[in-house]
Write an enzyme that holds these catalytic residues in place. Structure first.
Site, PDB file in Angstrom:
ATOM      1  N   ASN A  75      -4.687   9.793   9.068  1.00  0.00           N
ATOM      2  CA  ASN A  75      -4.705  11.243   9.208  1.00  0.00           C
ATOM      3  C   ASN A  75      -5.413  11.669  10.489  1.00  0.00           C
ATOM      4  O   ASN A  75      -4.777  12.086  11.455  1.00  0.00           O
ATOM      5  CB  ASN A  75      -5.355  11.869   7.973  1.00  0.00           C
ATOM      6  CG  ASN A  75      -5.198  13.380   7.943  1.00  0.00           C
ATOM      7  OD1 ASN A  75      -4.812  13.994   8.928  1.00  0.00           O
ATOM      8  ND2 ASN A  75      -5.511  13.976   6.821  1.00  0.00           N
ATOM      9  N   ASP A  76      -6.722  11.503  10.514  1.00  0.00           N
ATOM     10  CA  ASP A  76      -7.459  12.024  11.655  1.00  0.00           C
ATOM     11  C   ASP A  76      -7.103  11.321  12.967  1.00  0.00           C
ATOM     12  O   ASP A  76      -7.153  11.933  14.026  1.00  0.00           O
ATOM     13  CB  ASP A  76      -8.965  11.910  11.391  1.00  0.00           C
ATOM     14  CG  ASP A  76      -9.368  12.743  10.188  1.00  0.00           C
ATOM     15  OD1 ASP A  76      -8.696  13.758   9.933  1.00  0.00           O
ATOM     16  OD2 ASP A  76     -10.328  12.375   9.494  1.00  0.00           O
ATOM     17  N   VAL A  77      -6.725  10.052  12.896  1.00  0.00           N
ATOM     18  CA  VAL A  77      -6.429   9.322  14.133  1.00  0.00           C
ATOM     19  C   VAL A  77      -5.074   9.705  14.719  1.00  0.00           C
ATOM     20  O   VAL A  77      -4.707   9.223  15.790  1.00  0.00           O
ATOM     21  CB  VAL A  77      -6.489   7.783  13.926  1.00  0.00           C
ATOM     22  CG1 VAL A  77      -7.886   7.355  13.532  1.00  0.00           C
ATOM     23  CG2 VAL A  77      -5.471   7.319  12.921  1.00  0.00           C
TER      24      VAL A  77
END
Lengths: 455, 101
Positions: free
Chosen positions: A382-384
């Site tokens: 997700n965040d990456v």
């Protein structure tokens, strides 16, 4: 005479550790390196038994046997997906044993002067922080406690107070011998509390940094224990580990474009720093439709994240990759350095599933060519892959290098629901025109795709 | 423990930290986990201290108990660390062989 033998053997062990670590940092020689380093360890253990100060062996043997059984069982039974927990736990054991050695030497020594007192303090404090910090990291990784950062008002002040308290107790410990034992217990308590509080405030997404930092601490703890018993091998081996842990920590911080202090103290991902609401519509896709797109794709890039480990989907993903290849599609796996919960987490999982090494590509190698990729399949990351890190200066993760999945021709995101990731921030990728959301358990979704391909 | 000895040990400390940094400056990301667990096993070297503590004769009861516990934890750290690293590296190895074939 025996002393000379012991110390020369320690020199050989040191050499074996150095060669072992050197070889461990290159893929072709890594396994040999690990074996060489274990030989160094074995040699050191055997020769230490010759120490003339050691009179009774039964308890040592008992301890070694029990520890070996636990170690062998643990190492054999642990699944590759729970490797981060295993590493955290072993780190904690190393720290705990340094604490115990420091404590035990305190009772075994009759006259404690300033120098030995200080080394005992260091061994106990570093060991205690390593132990409790690793234990909390273990609880977070096992999801026995929430992975969200735990923050309360005045946290920094309390942590500073604990540190000051430790300094005062350490000073009194060295100057007030009559109540040294009580002070020692207070020190143990305070250092354990410090470890707990400092790791509790760090979010699950930052675990790769925490794990490598604790790894470094466990080395420093061994180092401190080395000062307590005046053993050069402990100091050398401990500092080698300390240094390697710091290097890994730096690599991890750099991959997130954040400083170590920011990781440790910002309580990143507490959800308090919501970014602005993203506007747009989400385009869900069914397994069947996803299959039609994949079937005609010339190139596909899989971007795995922690969700892959949670769903234990590495084997099905590999099978899926093979089917795509058989269909004439070029398949690659793009790995972000901080994907997952420890450094190199995704590499281990994909290696377990036998994904060919040459299909793994690093972030910096995939980004320049990502615009020509037909389909990017984001599995549990997700965040990456959050474009806000690149485009939105307001975002808390702004500046973190990401895999530019949104620039691919099509992006599939396999995800359970629309809930934000660990950082607690929305991901505009999900709302892009060329993004299709494949909702559901990652493993089942991939299995669904596999049966479409076979069907 | 005299000051001379402390200075000597500090020398060793500084040199080995410097060596550590030089030794492991470039690690491919595939090896991050094995390097971590492999070096973690080395940090179980505290076992030597634990052994000398558990083997003392005129022991204080408490220090014997602490020593034995320390031996157990350190051994688990050493054995578990090396085996788990080997298990991981075996997976990497296995794959390389297949590529050659």
């Amino acid at each position: 005479m025996i002393d000379i033998l012991i110390n020369f053997t320690y020199v050989i062990s040191t050499l074996l550790f150095i060669i072992g670590l050197k070889k461990l940092s290159s893929p072709a020689t890594a396994r040999k390196g690990n074996i060489i380093s274990s030989l160094g360890m074995g040699l050191a253990i055997i020769v230490t038994l010759l120490d003339q100060n050691i009179i009774s062996y039964e308890w040592i043997i008992f301890g070694i046997v029990v520890g070996t059984i636990i170690g062998v069982l643990g190492a054999r039974l642990v699944s590759m997906t729970s490797m981060p927990e295993m590493v955290a736990l072993l780190n904690g054991f190393g720290g705990l044993s340094s604490l115990l050695v420091g404590w035990g030497v305190f009772h075994a020594t009759h006259s404690i002067n300033l120098l030995i007192g200080t080394t005992i303090v260091l061994s106990i404090v570093i060991g205690g922080v390593t132990f409790s910090g690793s234990f909390i990291a273990w609880l977070k990784l096992k999801e026995l406690i929430s992975g969200k950062p735990f923050l309360f008002p005045g946290q920094k002040i309390i942590n500073s107070l604990i540190l000051i308290g430790l300094l005062i107790t350490a000073y009194l410990f060295n100057t007030q011998p009559e109540c040294a034992f009580t002070l020692l217990l207070v020190m143990i308590g305070l250092s354990i509390l410090l470890g707990i509080l400092s790791v509790l405030s760090i979010g699950g997404g930052d675990m790769p940094v925490v794990i490598s930092l604790l790894n470094s601490y466990s080395g420093l703890a061994a180092c401190a224990a080395g000062f307590v018993i005046q053993n050069t091998l402990l100091i050398v081996a401990g500092s080698l580990v300390g240094a390697s842990g710091i290097i890994l920590t730096q690599i991890m911080c750099k991959s997130m474009n954040r400083s170590l202090t920011n990781v440790l103290f910002s309580g990143f991902g507490s959800g308090k720093t919501q970014s602005k609401q993203v506007e747009g519509t989400v385009n869900p896709i069914t397994v069947e439709d996803a299959y039609y797109i994949l079937e005609s794709a010339q190139s596909a890039v899989v971007v795995p994240g922690y969700g892959l480990a949670v769903a234990q989907a590495q084997h099905v993903v590999k099978e899926f990759g093979q089917l795509l290849e058989a269909n004439g599609c070029d398949v690659k796996y793009a790995i972000h350095p901080v994907a997952g919960r420890m450094p190199g987490h995704m590499n281990v999982l994909l290696a377990e599933a036998d994904v060919p090494y040459d299909q793994l590509v690093e972030m910096d190698d995939i980004n320049p060519i990502i615009e020509s990729v037909d389909v990017c399949i984001v599995i549990g990351a997700n965040d990456v892959v959050n474009p806000d890190a690149r485009d939105n200066k307001e975002s808390t993760i702004y500046g973190m290098p990401i895999i530019n999945v949104d620039k691919a021709r099509t992006a599939f995101v396999l995800k359970r629901s629309m809930s934000p990731g660990f950082a607690g921030i929305q991901n505009p990728l999900f709302f892009k025109e060329n993004t299709r959301m494949l909702f559901g358990d990652a493993k089942q979704s991939v299995q669904g795709l596999i049966s479409e391909f076979k069907g | 423990m005299d000051t001379q000895l402390i200075i000597f040990l500090t020398f060793i400390l500084i040199l080995s930290i410097a060596l550590g940094f030089e030794l492991i400056s470039k690690v491919p990301s595939t090896l991050h986990t094995p390097l971590m667990s492999g070096s973690n096993a080395i940090s179980g070297i505290t076992l030597l201290g634990a052994m000398s503590l558990a083997g003392l004769t005129e022991h204080h009861k408490l220090s014997l108990i602490l020593g034995v516990l320390a031996v157990i934890f350190a051994t688990t750290n050493v054995v578990g660390g090396y085996l788990v690293t080997d298990r991981m590296l075996e997976m990497f190895k296995k794959k390389e062989k297949k590529e050659i074939l």
